[in-house]
Design a protein around this motif. Structure first.
Motif, PDB file in Angstrom:
ATOM      1  N   SER B 449       0.869  -1.182   0.000  1.00 13.59           N
ATOM      2  CA  SER B 449       0.000   0.000   0.000  1.00 13.59           C
ATOM      3  C   SER B 449       0.901   1.225   0.000  1.00 13.59           C
ATOM      4  N   THR B 450       0.480   2.274   0.655  1.00 13.23           N
ATOM      5  CA  THR B 450       1.271   3.502   0.680  1.00 13.23           C
ATOM      6  C   THR B 450       1.771   3.756   2.098  1.00 13.23           C
ATOM      7  N   VAL B 451       2.692   4.720   2.201  1.00 15.65           N
ATOM      8  CA  VAL B 451       3.277   5.030   3.499  1.00 15.65           C
ATOM      9  C   VAL B 451       2.196   5.408   4.497  1.00 15.65           C
ATOM     10  N   VAL B 452       1.291   6.278   4.083  1.00 14.92           N
ATOM     11  CA  VAL B 452       0.339   6.806   5.055  1.00 14.92           C
ATOM     12  C   VAL B 452      -0.718   5.758   5.408  1.00 14.92           C
ATOM     13  N   GLU B 453      -1.033   4.880   4.468  1.00  8.94           N
ATOM     14  CA  GLU B 453      -1.967   3.805   4.797  1.00  8.94           C
ATOM     15  C   GLU B 453      -1.343   2.816   5.771  1.00  8.94           C
ATOM     16  N   SER B 457      -2.616   1.910   9.540  1.00  9.52           N
ATOM     17  CA  SER B 457      -2.792   0.549  10.023  1.00  9.52           C
ATOM     18  C   SER B 457      -2.027   0.343  11.336  1.00  9.52           C
ATOM     19  N   GLY B 458      -0.794   0.845  11.391  1.00 10.24           N
ATOM     20  CA  GLY B 458       0.009   0.712  12.603  1.00 10.24           C
ATOM     21  C   GLY B 458      -0.646   1.397  13.787  1.00 10.24           C
ATOM     22  N   LYS B 459      -1.228   2.558  13.514  1.00 12.47           N
ATOM     23  CA  LYS B 459      -1.890   3.308  14.573  1.00 12.47           C
ATOM     24  C   LYS B 459      -3.120   2.576  15.099  1.00 12.47           C
TER      25      LYS B 459
END
Lengths: 101, 475
Positions: B449-453, B457-459
């Motif tokens: 996916s992308t960095v911000v996605e 998810s991590g958050k």
């Protein structure tokens, strides 16, 4: 690991002559503070209370008025009874109740 | 919140008076729930102003959450709030608003694919607000005033809870998860296979898109909040999954990303001169000197393909050609990256697929391509490319780099927890089935996916880890 020894002898530069040599780490310069402020000002969101009339609508004493030109909220303390509804409903928590001297 | 304290109504006269703090009052957000412009439509239909024009020409119902920039952000950032703080020159305050939701503001300022800008309703009038540029500007302030920000973040930290979480993978998902957990008062250790933290940020994204000092700064802030980093530890090789779980930690998060290149599956792929995309980017990104020349073909249409092509061009390849099997509209790479690549001299050819790699003495000499046309829509909602019979032709090539995408490659997990797409499965509480206290996040779960996605998810997983740990009886 990658073995690139496969590469054949260099062809004379052809197609890239017209292209300026690229610095590997080229970045666009950062915005200056003026540019940043201008760019931010293009956002249609509102900067102060002007679009939110919640406190004014809910004030039981009609002590809160809105300047139709500037959109600023004004609280007329002569009519205010200090009920605190405006402070409770302000979605930004921008109104605080302070003890009067 | 101080402003919400309501004292009892005084019996004799007034005891308190309301004071508007204009520094705090940014934009009311009340429109999120009960829009006053619904009560006063003239605010939105005033044809004399930009706002009136834009609002009356925008279908707000189809925009979903309002403001749309906030709704579009996987991290749920208060975009409008910090943009409006920047307008009045309050850079520090803006940065602290960004910091509430975003653990890597510098990184996002450079490589976020900015769904907020796509959603920005100003775009229906002229151009959307350059939100990413503004974030980059704010993040520069952070780099210049590091100690001020660290001080505020340490104040925001919750008291220590005496519990430890291990995160495997220091990419965007792992860093976001680690930041959230350390802010909530957990002890966090992040282990990573690479020599330095960052994952794809340092091993996949070239430095001309994301300067390394930006990654170092953002990681440095997370480190100074108390997150421990273990470098050059690869799960499955240096440490096994049960060892990670046993290591005095109450929970573990797998955020290993997607690091296995998809292969072309055409004859001749093993030949010299046919490289792997992530290997190539990894070598370039670790600063090793790569000699590359001749005609380079990059196969694929994602961001990795464009990064590869632009890197190859910088390494003095004579000609770099990207071939993609669909057309420009279906290309998953960021539009502006493709534009930049073309501007630099990368050639992009559409509706072409490789059929065979021509070799001579085990070395690449050419590439046989077949023209494609677009057929019916497939399950991803894009039109399926169909080869046109008899349209094959041969191009001379010196180096071929397939960049078709990645898959997670998570062989260290039990096969029962791996889906048919080679990703880790999770149950609704975020846990990997069959393991107690093991969570998974990022590309390892979603596929590339992308960095911000991945950060989003991590958050989200950090919250699930916290729910799990707080529901657990203390020992």
């Amino acid at each position: 690991m990658i073995n690139l020894s496969c590469v054949r002898e260099k062809r004379p530069r052809g197609s890239r002559d017209s292209v300026v040599e690229i610095d590997f780490d080229r970045h666009d310069p950062l915005m200056t503070s003026e540019e940043a402020q201008y760019e931010a000002s293009r956002c249609l969101g509102t900067v102060s209370c002007e679009a939110c009339d919640v406190c004014r609508l809910l004030c039981p004493d009609l002590a809160i008025t809105r300047d139709s030109l500037t959109g600023e909220i004004h609280i007329d303390l002569d009519y205010c009874k200090g009920c605190g509804i405006c402070a409770a409903v302000c979605p930004k928590g921008a109104i605080t109740m302070v003890l009067e001297e | 919140m101080a402003g919400r304290q309501v004292t009892q109504m005084a019996v004799e006269g007034r005891t308190h008076k309301p004071v508007v703090d204009r520094d705090l009052c940014q934009s009311c957000s009340v429109c999120l729930k009960e829009c006053p412009a619904e009560l006063f439509p003239e605010l939105r239909s005033d044809e004399d102003t930009t706002r009136g024009y834009v609002y009356s020409n925008t279908d707000l119902a189809s925009r979903g959450v309002f403001p749309p920039c906030f709704g579009a952000c996987p991290l749920g950032q208060q975009v409008r709030d910090y943009v409006k703080l920047l307008e009045v020159g309050k850079v520090k305050e803006a940065l602290l608003v960004i910091r509430q939701d975003n653990p890597l503001p510098g990184v996002c300022g450079y490589v976020c694919h900015h769904p907020c800008e796509q959603a920005c309703i100003r775009g229906s009038w002229d151009d959307p607000v350059s939100i990413r540029e503004l974030k980059r500007y704010a993040a520069q302030y952070e780099m210049d005033h590091r100690s001020v920000i660290v001080e505020v973040l340490i104040q925001r930290k919750e008291p220590a809870r005496g519990k430890k979480v291990v995160i495997v993978g220091a990419g965007p998902a792992g860093l976001a998860c680690g930041f959230e957990l350390v802010m909530r008062g957990y002890g966090v250790t992040v282990m990573d296979a690479l020599a330095q933290p960052g994952g794809m940020l340092v091993g996949g994204i070239p430095s001309f898109r994301l300067p390394r000092y930006v990654v170092d700064h953002d990681v440095g802030i997370i480190r100074s909040l108390g997150v421990e980093f273990l470098s050059s530890v690869r799960i499955g090789r240096d440490v096994s999954l049960p060892e990670v779980m046993r290591d005095g930690a109450e929970a573990a998060v797998l955020a290993t990303g997607a690091w296995t290149d998809l292969t072309l599956d055409v004859p001749g792929e093993g030949a010299k001169g046919c490289l792997k995309c992530l290997d190539f980017l990894g070598v370039v990104n670790t600063g090793q000197n790569v000699e590359l020349s001749g005609r380079v073909f990059v196969v694929g249409g994602g961001n990795a393909a464009i990064d590869t092509a632009r890197s190859a061009l910088r390494l003095a390849a004579e000609q770099v050609i990207v071939v993609y099997r669909r057309s420009r509209e279906e290309m998953p790479a960021n539009h502006e990256e493709v534009e930049a690549a073309i501007e630099e001299g990368v050639e992009v050819q559409y509706l072409l697929a490789p059929k065979r790699i021509l070799t001579e003495n085990g070395r690449v000499t050419g590439l046989e391509l077949v023209r494609m046309e677009l057929g019916d829509f497939d399950e991803t909602g894009r039109r399926r490319p169909v080869p046109i019979a008899g349209s094959e032709y041969i191009e001379e090539a010196d180096v071929i780099i397939p960049a078709l995408g990645q898959r997670p490659g998570v062989s260290f997990v039990d096969v029962k927890a791996i889906s048919e797409h080679d990703t880790i499965t999770r149950n609704p509480s975020g846990m990997v089935p069959g393991y107690e206290g093991l969570f998974a996040a990022g590309d390892a779960v979603s596929g590339p996916s992308t960095v911000v996605e991945a950060m989003g998810s991590g958050k989200a997983v950090a919250q699930q880890v916290m729910d799990y740990l707080e529901g657990m009886p203390r020992r």
